[in-house]
Motif scaffolding. Sequence first.
Motif, PDB file in Angstrom:
ATOM      1  N   THR A 266       0.833  -1.203   0.000  1.00 33.55           N
ATOM      2  CA  THR A 266       0.000   0.000   0.000  1.00 33.55           C
ATOM      3  C   THR A 266       0.866   1.252   0.000  1.00 33.55           C
ATOM      4  OG1 THR A 266      -1.473  -1.255   1.472  1.00 33.55           O
ATOM      5  CG2 THR A 266      -2.023   1.050   1.061  1.00 33.55           C
ATOM      6  N   ARG A 267       1.875   1.249   0.853  1.00 37.80           N
ATOM      7  CA  ARG A 267       2.738   2.428   0.963  1.00 37.80           C
ATOM      8  C   ARG A 267       3.490   2.696  -0.343  1.00 37.80           C
ATOM      9  NH1 ARG A 267       2.839   0.261   6.178  1.00 37.80           N
ATOM     10  NH2 ARG A 267       4.586  -1.136   5.769  1.00 37.80           N
ATOM     11  N   GLU A 268       3.934   1.635  -1.009  1.00 44.74           N
ATOM     12  CA  GLU A 268       4.626   1.843  -2.284  1.00 44.74           C
ATOM     13  C   GLU A 268       3.665   2.359  -3.349  1.00 44.74           C
ATOM     14  OE1 GLU A 268       7.491  -0.285  -5.624  1.00 44.74           O
ATOM     15  OE2 GLU A 268       6.985  -1.384  -3.793  1.00 44.74           O
ATOM     16  N   VAL A 269       2.457   1.777  -3.367  1.00 40.36           N
ATOM     17  CA  VAL A 269       1.463   2.229  -4.354  1.00 40.36           C
ATOM     18  C   VAL A 269       1.182   3.723  -4.176  1.00 40.36           C
ATOM     19  CG1 VAL A 269      -0.956   2.044  -5.050  1.00 40.36           C
ATOM     20  CG2 VAL A 269       0.383  -0.030  -4.666  1.00 40.36           C
ATOM     21  N   LYS A 270       1.026   4.148  -2.932  1.00 32.17           N
ATOM     22  CA  LYS A 270       0.739   5.563  -2.685  1.00 32.17           C
ATOM     23  C   LYS A 270       1.823   6.466  -3.275  1.00 32.17           C
ATOM     24  CE  LYS A 270      -2.014   5.208   1.574  1.00 32.17           C
ATOM     25  NZ  LYS A 270      -2.090   5.565   3.017  1.00 32.17           N
ATOM     26  N   GLY A 271       3.063   5.992  -3.274  1.00 31.13           N
ATOM     27  CA  GLY A 271       4.152   6.784  -3.818  1.00 31.13           C
ATOM     28  C   GLY A 271       4.274   6.723  -5.325  1.00 31.13           C
ATOM     29  N   LEU A 272       3.489   5.865  -5.948  1.00 28.35           N
ATOM     30  CA  LEU A 272       3.577   5.673  -7.401  1.00 28.35           C
ATOM     31  C   LEU A 272       2.401   6.283  -8.159  1.00 28.35           C
ATOM     32  CD1 LEU A 272       4.773   1.939  -7.431  1.00 28.35           C
ATOM     33  CD2 LEU A 272       6.132   3.945  -8.086  1.00 28.35           C
ATOM     34  N   VAL A 273       1.468   6.901  -7.442  1.00 25.09           N
ATOM     35  CA  VAL A 273       0.286   7.472  -8.097  1.00 25.09           C
ATOM     36  C   VAL A 273       0.216   8.966  -7.820  1.00 25.09           C
ATOM     37  CG1 VAL A 273      -0.979   5.297  -7.983  1.00 25.09           C
ATOM     38  CG2 VAL A 273      -1.238   6.955  -6.124  1.00 25.09           C
ATOM     39  N   ASP A 274      -0.511   9.660  -8.679  1.00 23.12           N
ATOM     40  CA  ASP A 274      -0.673  11.112  -8.506  1.00 23.12           C
ATOM     41  C   ASP A 274      -1.707  11.443  -7.439  1.00 23.12           C
ATOM     42  OD1 ASP A 274       1.009  12.368 -10.782  1.00 23.12           O
ATOM     43  OD2 ASP A 274      -0.106  10.767 -11.779  1.00 23.12           O
ATOM     44  N   GLU A 275      -2.709  10.597  -7.332  1.00 18.38           N
ATOM     45  CA  GLU A 275      -3.729  10.797  -6.293  1.00 18.38           C
ATOM     46  C   GLU A 275      -4.106   9.449  -5.699  1.00 18.38           C
ATOM     47  OE1 GLU A 275      -7.217  13.065  -7.277  1.00 18.38           O
ATOM     48  OE2 GLU A 275      -6.121  14.346  -8.688  1.00 18.38           O
ATOM     49  N   TRP A 276      -4.325   9.442  -4.399  1.00 14.33           N
ATOM     50  CA  TRP A 276      -4.770   8.243  -3.676  1.00 14.33           C
ATOM     51  C   TRP A 276      -6.039   8.597  -2.915  1.00 14.33           C
ATOM     52  CZ3 TRP A 276      -3.606   3.102  -2.686  1.00 14.33           C
ATOM     53  CH2 TRP A 276      -4.137   2.552  -1.526  1.00 14.33           C
ATOM     54  N   HIS A 277      -7.078   7.824  -3.112  1.00 19.12           N
ATOM     55  CA  HIS A 277      -8.339   8.065  -2.406  1.00 19.12           C
ATOM     56  C   HIS A 277      -8.789   6.784  -1.712  1.00 19.12           C
ATOM     57  CE1 HIS A 277      -8.974  11.992  -4.323  1.00 19.12           C
ATOM     58  NE2 HIS A 277      -8.571  11.428  -5.458  1.00 19.12           N
ATOM     59  N   CYS A 278      -8.908   6.826  -0.402  1.00 16.43           N
ATOM     60  CA  CYS A 278      -9.488   5.705   0.335  1.00 16.43           C
ATOM     61  C   CYS A 278     -11.003   5.867   0.303  1.00 16.43           C
ATOM     62  CB  CYS A 278      -9.001   5.673   1.776  1.00 16.43           C
ATOM     63  SG  CYS A 278      -9.690   4.296   2.726  1.00 16.43           S
ATOM     64  N   VAL A 279     -11.692   4.900  -0.268  1.00 16.87           N
ATOM     65  CA  VAL A 279     -13.142   5.019  -0.440  1.00 16.87           C
ATOM     66  C   VAL A 279     -13.891   3.992   0.407  1.00 16.87           C
ATOM     67  CG1 VAL A 279     -12.878   5.988  -2.734  1.00 16.87           C
ATOM     68  CG2 VAL A 279     -13.131   3.515  -2.482  1.00 16.87           C
ATOM     69  N   ARG A 280     -13.190   3.383   1.352  1.00 24.58           N
ATOM     70  CA  ARG A 280     -13.827   2.380   2.211  1.00 24.58           C
ATOM     71  C   ARG A 280     -15.009   3.004   2.941  1.00 24.58           C
ATOM     72  NH1 ARG A 280     -14.151  -3.130   2.732  1.00 24.58           N
ATOM     73  NH2 ARG A 280     -14.357  -3.769   4.896  1.00 24.58           N
ATOM     74  N   GLY A 281     -16.175   2.408   2.778  1.00 24.54           N
ATOM     75  CA  GLY A 281     -17.364   2.876   3.478  1.00 24.54           C
ATOM     76  C   GLY A 281     -18.105   3.995   2.784  1.00 24.54           C
ATOM     77  N   LEU A 282     -17.537   4.572   1.725  1.00 23.00           N
ATOM     78  CA  LEU A 282     -18.222   5.655   1.027  1.00 23.00           C
ATOM     79  C   LEU A 282     -19.301   5.093   0.099  1.00 23.00           C
ATOM     80  CD1 LEU A 282     -15.359   8.100  -0.039  1.00 23.00           C
ATOM     81  CD2 LEU A 282     -16.749   8.108   2.054  1.00 23.00           C
ATOM     82  N   SER A 283     -20.364   5.843  -0.058  1.00 27.26           N
ATOM     83  CA  SER A 283     -21.426   5.433  -0.968  1.00 27.26           C
ATOM     84  C   SER A 283     -20.931   5.484  -2.401  1.00 27.26           C
ATOM     85  CB  SER A 283     -22.633   6.359  -0.814  1.00 27.26           C
ATOM     86  OG  SER A 283     -22.311   7.664  -1.292  1.00 27.26           O
ATOM     87  N   ALA A 284     -21.641   4.782  -3.283  1.00 32.09           N
ATOM     88  CA  ALA A 284     -21.271   4.795  -4.696  1.00 32.09           C
ATOM     89  C   ALA A 284     -21.310   6.213  -5.256  1.00 32.09           C
ATOM     90  CB  ALA A 284     -22.204   3.881  -5.491  1.00 32.09           C
ATOM     91  N   SER A 285     -22.303   6.983  -4.855  1.00 34.41           N
ATOM     92  CA  SER A 285     -22.406   8.362  -5.343  1.00 34.41           C
ATOM     93  C   SER A 285     -21.224   9.205  -4.896  1.00 34.41           C
ATOM     94  CB  SER A 285     -23.714   8.995  -4.846  1.00 34.41           C
ATOM     95  OG  SER A 285     -24.835   8.330  -5.386  1.00 34.41           O
ATOM     96  N   ALA A 286     -20.798   9.003  -3.650  1.00 35.55           N
ATOM     97  CA  ALA A 286     -19.663   9.768  -3.140  1.00 35.55           C
ATOM     98  C   ALA A 286     -18.386   9.404  -3.890  1.00 35.55           C
ATOM     99  CB  ALA A 286     -19.490   9.515  -1.642  1.00 35.55           C
TER     100      ALA A 286
END
Length: 588
Positions: A266-286
Amino acid sequence: MALSAASSPLDQAIRAHQTGQWDRAESLYRLAMSLDGDLAQAVQFLGVLCCQTGRLAEGVVHLERAAALLPTDSEAHSNLGNAYRLVELYEDGVRACRRAVEVDPSNSGAWANLSPCLRALGRLGEAVKAASTAATLAPGSAVAHNNLGHALLASGEVQPAIAAFRRALLLFPKYTDALQGLLFAMLYSDQTTDRDVREQTERLGATFGDAVLPGRTTGLRTIGYVSGDWRRHPVGRFMLPVLRHHDRSSYRIVAFADQSVEDEVTREVKGLVDEWHCVRGLSASAVCDLVRQAEVDILIDLSGHSAGNRLDVFAQGAAPVQATWLGYSGSSGLAAIDWLIGDALVTPPEVDWAMTEKAARLPGAFLVADPTQVPDTSSPLPALKNGHVTFGSFNNLPKVSDSALRAWLQILEAVPGSRLILKSQQISDEAVLLKTRKRLEDLGFDLARVQLVGGTPDDEHWQWIQRADIALDSFPYNGATTTVDCLLSGVPVVSLAGDRYSSRMGASLLKAAGRWDWVAESVGDYIDLASGLASQLVHLAELRRNLRAQVVASPLCDAPAFVKGLESTFEDVWAHSPLTLSLSTPML
């Protein structure tokens, strides 16, 4: 949870909760919490509401308080156990659900909630028992039968799992989790046809409905990936070389993560992307709002119908172009997903009829391997020391069909003195171990020639692979990660190519590794290939010394070339997607 309506603030809150008036229900629960007489139940129901609306951490806090206030309320402990499951605190979930059934052994919901917590911990025999108890106590509960199906499937009991999922769907025909479980079980089964799978895929996809995708712009700039597996998981593992080699001067990369657990991947992925969004628990619309705010042009689903998927986001048409790739071995069935990314072998033109998406074929294999993730532990050929050939299977137990086992039995019979290692995480459970032994005996195996091994730490896992002279791929659902692991460990893999994506992964990987000669087109050829290799010890010993280097130098491990081909495929998909598309119209 049994809810009734009356006139007090609590009862008004319950009525609003039942009818989906979330904001009103929350306000009334908080009002009821100020009234001492209604405090405990209001806290409990507010906790449930928070979990239902994606505020999992807050929901756990309220439900922990409710359980403390209501120590003899079985439902309070059951709800807390389910909340712990949602945040992946499975041991806590087991304790809470155990308390619930101690207080009220007839609480079928508590038994049903207990099962997935046990399953996540690998306590599969207990998980089956808990779900069976729930189904016996409440034969009309779709949840109980669904959880039983998942527990049975994890235990490798594919046909009983199919029966349990079908019972759940008789009770609740649009139960998405049961539909997804049934589809997985059908892919594992050697008793279902490709047409059966296509029909089930369409049935599942229909539950997500149609969508209208936003119009695409003139150029592809932002690529979004959605997964619940940005961690030590096959998807996380195979995505790392992709993210490392994306052309960041041409593309923005955005990752959306539906997971609670993070690790070094996870930590490496975060450093390899321009934006990281944790969407755990968020509604589909959100989540859709986040996708659009990130101006994602093409959104890639990396989960399919696997756990942690966010197909609900794709169903709402979050991005102008949407595709599925890597994390699921087949068609999504969703009208809102335009493309399935595969290759010429896993998605050949002759199986286009089996997909609801259009096929986008990568120039090489459907994935790329990172050899640094498999230690170079190569050792001399075990047969030279042992005096007999050892075959090995290292796939998940549900993939090990009776058809595959019968072929393996014939291979053992064709190679005098040979042995079989059957290693699977699920076999760590005593109940599964005993059932697997019985299954092998019933098929005619001499158990003295079979070694059953459960899950082990990574360093021991590689050692077990090294004990095999030849690996036998499962069918009709092939391995992927295990095939890569064996090849990079110097162990040849024999695979049977079937007629659908999940049964052609071995062929794709072996071709990319330069070993098409290990791909069989029939069960007879599969048996002959394996037994023929076993008769060539000098050749096997040479393979043991050189196979890893050959695979590392092959297209299977050429990440820069793979990602260039992937990006070219994305560009082609973008160019061939309409500016606007109403998915209520027939697919082309």
